[in-house]
Design an enzyme around this catalytic site. Sequence first.
Site, short mmCIF file in Angstrom:
data_model
loop_
_atom_site.label_atom_id
_atom_site.label_comp_id
_atom_site.label_asym_id
_atom_site.label_seq_id
_atom_site.Cartn_x
_atom_site.Cartn_y
_atom_site.Cartn_z
N GLY A 67 40.80 7.75 21.59
CA GLY A 67 41.51 8.33 22.13
C GLY A 67 42.79 8.49 21.38
N GLY A 68 43.73 7.63 21.31
CA GLY A 68 45.07 7.58 20.54
C GLY A 68 44.94 8.30 18.94
N ASN A 71 39.29 12.14 22.98
CA ASN A 71 39.73 12.44 24.14
C ASN A 71 41.26 12.60 23.78
OD1 ASN A 71 40.57 12.26 26.79
ND2 ASN A 71 39.67 10.27 27.06
N LYS A 109 43.54 13.43 26.29
CA LYS A 109 44.09 13.02 27.54
C LYS A 109 45.08 13.96 27.72
CE LYS A 109 42.84 8.31 26.49
NZ LYS A 109 43.23 6.90 26.72
N SER A 150 40.49 1.47 21.63
CA SER A 150 40.97 1.17 20.29
C SER A 150 40.55 1.43 18.97
CB SER A 150 41.61 -0.26 20.57
OG SER A 150 42.50 -0.30 21.42
N HIS A 186 36.14 7.90 33.59
CA HIS A 186 37.42 7.28 32.74
C HIS A 186 37.91 6.46 33.40
CE1 HIS A 186 40.17 6.48 29.86
NE2 HIS A 186 39.47 6.95 28.81
N GLU A 197 40.89 5.35 33.23
CA GLU A 197 42.12 5.62 33.80
C GLU A 197 42.02 6.58 35.21
OE1 GLU A 197 43.59 7.83 30.26
OE2 GLU A 197 43.66 5.92 29.24
N GLU A 247 33.24 1.47 27.31
CA GLU A 247 34.64 1.36 27.08
C GLU A 247 35.40 0.15 27.78
OE1 GLU A 247 36.73 5.15 25.51
OE2 GLU A 247 36.61 5.22 27.58
N GLY A 265 43.51 1.64 24.55
CA GLY A 265 44.95 1.79 23.97
C GLY A 265 45.64 0.35 24.05
P1 PGA Z 1 42.12 4.78 22.88
O1 PGA Z 1 41.25 5.33 24.06
O2 PGA Z 1 41.07 5.09 21.81
O3 PGA Z 1 43.32 5.10 22.79
O4 PGA Z 1 41.83 3.16 22.98
C1 PGA Z 1 39.85 5.46 24.22
C2 PGA Z 1 39.78 6.40 25.70
O5 PGA Z 1 40.49 6.26 26.61
O6 PGA Z 1 38.88 7.24 25.83
#
Ligand code: PGA
Length: 248
Positions: A230-231, A6, A8, A209, A91, A93, A163, A169
């Site tokens: 994500g990251g 992802n 983002k 994470s 998601h 966010e 999640e 994150g």
């Molecule tokens: P993260 O994000 O791996 O940076 O924790 C995962 C996500 O938001 O899908």
Amino acid sequence: MIIIGNIKMNKTNTQVKDYIMKLLPRYEQGKHETILCLPYTSLTTAKFLLEGSGIMLGAQNLCDEEAGKNTGEISGEMLHDCGAGYVIVGHSERRAKYKENAKSINKKIKIALKNRLKVVFCVGESLAEKNLLKTFETLKTQIEDGLKGLYENELENIIIAYEPVWAIGSGKTPLSKEIEASIKAIRKVIANDFSDKAAQKIEILYGGSVDNKNCSSIAKIKEVNGLLIGGACLDAINFSQLIKDVKA
Ligand code: PGA
């Protein structure tokens, strides 16, 4: 294993080109189902670059209405036309910052399916809910609200991503046994609302994470069918290494 990156709200169209050119030579086809969820602005570019690579294309959101007077929104039909085969819905966010509610998430899922997009449906508890021991209750509500009105055969086009909001994150992840218990709880809701067969069949990923260090051990947890990253997917070389490590 399904591995979803992802991206983002990162990377311009030019940067996505560069990213894919770095990723492709390092990517081994056929080992995993890999899906790259990109910003809208680079979907068409990525569609051409990813053709034949085995990496599939996804978007990160869609409008909860089909067409018409929704200035600034993007429809399911538009995403499919740009080459997306998948779309992330719900998601955390978007739930938190853009006030997406249960009704809108349910509408988005239905519109995505109607437009031949597979849905990556995100659910997860907040830290407050975890501390109040309300994880399973939260998951049940989110799943039931999101999948309301769906037929069992439509679940074939849904992937659930567990999640925990507090893990996204943050560098923190739940214990393996907590991930296992939460995914079991999700399967139980699917079994109650649809069938045991549907509960066994549905693919459930873990996200929050996941990085190059913990990916292999999380991927090994019973019940985990894949990872949502994500990251750790933002750097093409890191991400391709992560994909290789999960395989090992
Ligand atoms: P993260 O994000 O791996 O940076 O924790 C995962 C996500 O938001 O899908």
